[in-house]
Design an enzyme around this catalytic site. Sequence first.
Site, mmCIF file in Angstrom:
data_model
loop_
_atom_site.group_PDB
_atom_site.id
_atom_site.type_symbol
_atom_site.label_atom_id
_atom_site.label_comp_id
_atom_site.label_asym_id
_atom_site.label_seq_id
_atom_site.Cartn_x
_atom_site.Cartn_y
_atom_site.Cartn_z
ATOM 1 N N GLY A 1 -10.263 21.693 16.348
ATOM 2 C CA GLY A 1 -11.064 21.348 15.385
ATOM 3 C C GLY A 1 -10.238 20.204 14.846
ATOM 4 O O GLY A 1 -8.863 20.278 14.892
ATOM 5 N N GLN B 1 -7.547 14.118 8.291
ATOM 6 C CA GLN B 1 -6.371 14.460 9.006
ATOM 7 C C GLN B 1 -6.167 12.939 9.704
ATOM 8 O O GLN B 1 -4.871 12.736 10.341
ATOM 9 C CB GLN B 1 -6.496 15.301 10.084
ATOM 10 C CG GLN B 1 -6.341 16.717 9.636
ATOM 11 C CD GLN B 1 -6.455 17.890 10.589
ATOM 12 O OE1 GLN B 1 -7.772 18.136 11.060
ATOM 13 N NE2 GLN B 1 -5.449 18.176 11.060
ATOM 14 N N CYS C 1 -2.035 24.221 13.096
ATOM 15 C CA CYS C 1 -2.810 22.838 12.572
ATOM 16 C C CYS C 1 -2.369 21.681 13.381
ATOM 17 O O CYS C 1 -0.954 21.515 13.464
ATOM 18 C CB CYS C 1 -2.704 22.823 11.207
ATOM 19 S SG CYS C 1 -3.645 21.363 10.327
ATOM 20 N N LEU C 2 -2.962 20.763 13.976
ATOM 21 C CA LEU C 2 -2.501 19.603 14.497
ATOM 22 C C LEU C 2 -1.796 18.867 13.612
ATOM 23 O O LEU C 2 -0.907 18.194 13.784
ATOM 24 C CB LEU C 2 -3.686 18.550 14.820
ATOM 25 C CG LEU C 2 -4.644 19.205 16.120
ATOM 26 C CD1 LEU C 2 -5.768 18.314 16.589
ATOM 27 C CD2 LEU C 2 -3.451 19.198 17.406
ATOM 28 N N HIS D 1 -11.100 26.465 8.379
ATOM 29 C CA HIS D 1 -9.732 25.682 8.242
ATOM 30 C C HIS D 1 -10.187 24.046 8.265
ATOM 31 O O HIS D 1 -9.492 23.667 7.448
ATOM 32 C CB HIS D 1 -9.310 26.022 9.796
ATOM 33 C CG HIS D 1 -8.052 25.256 9.867
ATOM 34 N ND1 HIS D 1 -6.553 25.925 10.087
ATOM 35 C CD2 HIS D 1 -7.749 23.801 9.942
ATOM 36 C CE1 HIS D 1 -5.851 24.947 10.278
ATOM 37 N NE2 HIS D 1 -6.555 23.650 10.278
ATOM 38 N N GLU D 2 -11.081 23.530 8.850
ATOM 39 C CA GLU D 2 -11.293 22.390 8.985
ATOM 40 C C GLU D 2 -12.053 21.937 7.552
ATOM 41 O O GLU D 2 -11.545 20.855 6.929
ATOM 42 C CB GLU D 2 -12.441 21.879 9.865
ATOM 43 C CG GLU D 2 -11.766 22.067 11.367
ATOM 44 C CD GLU D 2 -10.405 21.471 11.698
ATOM 45 O OE1 GLU D 2 -9.902 20.489 11.154
ATOM 46 O OE2 GLU D 2 -9.739 22.301 12.485
ATOM 47 N N HIS E 1 -9.561 20.975 4.964
ATOM 48 C CA HIS E 1 -8.961 19.713 5.133
ATOM 49 C C HIS E 1 -9.601 18.719 3.930
ATOM 50 O O HIS E 1 -9.076 17.863 3.593
ATOM 51 C CB HIS E 1 -8.711 19.043 6.600
ATOM 52 C CG HIS E 1 -7.770 19.637 7.290
ATOM 53 N ND1 HIS E 1 -6.440 19.514 6.946
ATOM 54 C CD2 HIS E 1 -7.626 20.499 8.392
ATOM 55 C CE1 HIS E 1 -5.774 20.117 8.176
ATOM 56 N NE2 HIS E 1 -6.440 20.798 8.875
#
Length: 168
Positions: free
Chosen positions: A46, A51, A91-92, A133-134, A137
């Site tokens: 995701g 981000q 997480c990225l 999670h997304e 952000h």
Amino acid sequence: MALLSILEYPDPRLRLLAQPVEAFDVSLWRLVDDLCETLGVSKGIGLAAPQTGDRRQVLVIDLSGGEAEPEVYINPEILASTLPCLVEESCLSVPGVVGNVVRSSQVRVRAYSREGKAFERDLEGMPAVCLQHEMDHLVGKLFVDRLSLMRRLQFRFGASARARAKAA
Ligand code: ZN
């Protein structure tokens, strides 16, 4: 399409509130395409616009390993959620950190497609967790904020040690 660079903790732009999309135009479609391409290359599941430094409420999810087109959620809103569970996340934007957080295992979400069409969807398991999670952000929250106090201290200690190593 273009690859976007992914901001990493502790970049302060990861803490900004995203704004609802009002114009479903070519600039939005370009953002969606770029997010999908960047997600595919980064092998994540995701990615949210903030981000990449874009402050629009847009996120893409791909749990197919690149087999299917990523799902696109614009201006998402959770209508209902149930069954809290403990899940392991990464997480990225926080490379190298894995931790357990509490999420709902079932959610009902309302969002818009890239064409501006509203839809509602029930998600369960990983898709539900990934969406939450997304969506964090979009409000400047990171999964590390949800870790237990002990785990957060370990994470902060690790982050400052990494910063010192970089500075050295
Ligand atoms: Zn993330």
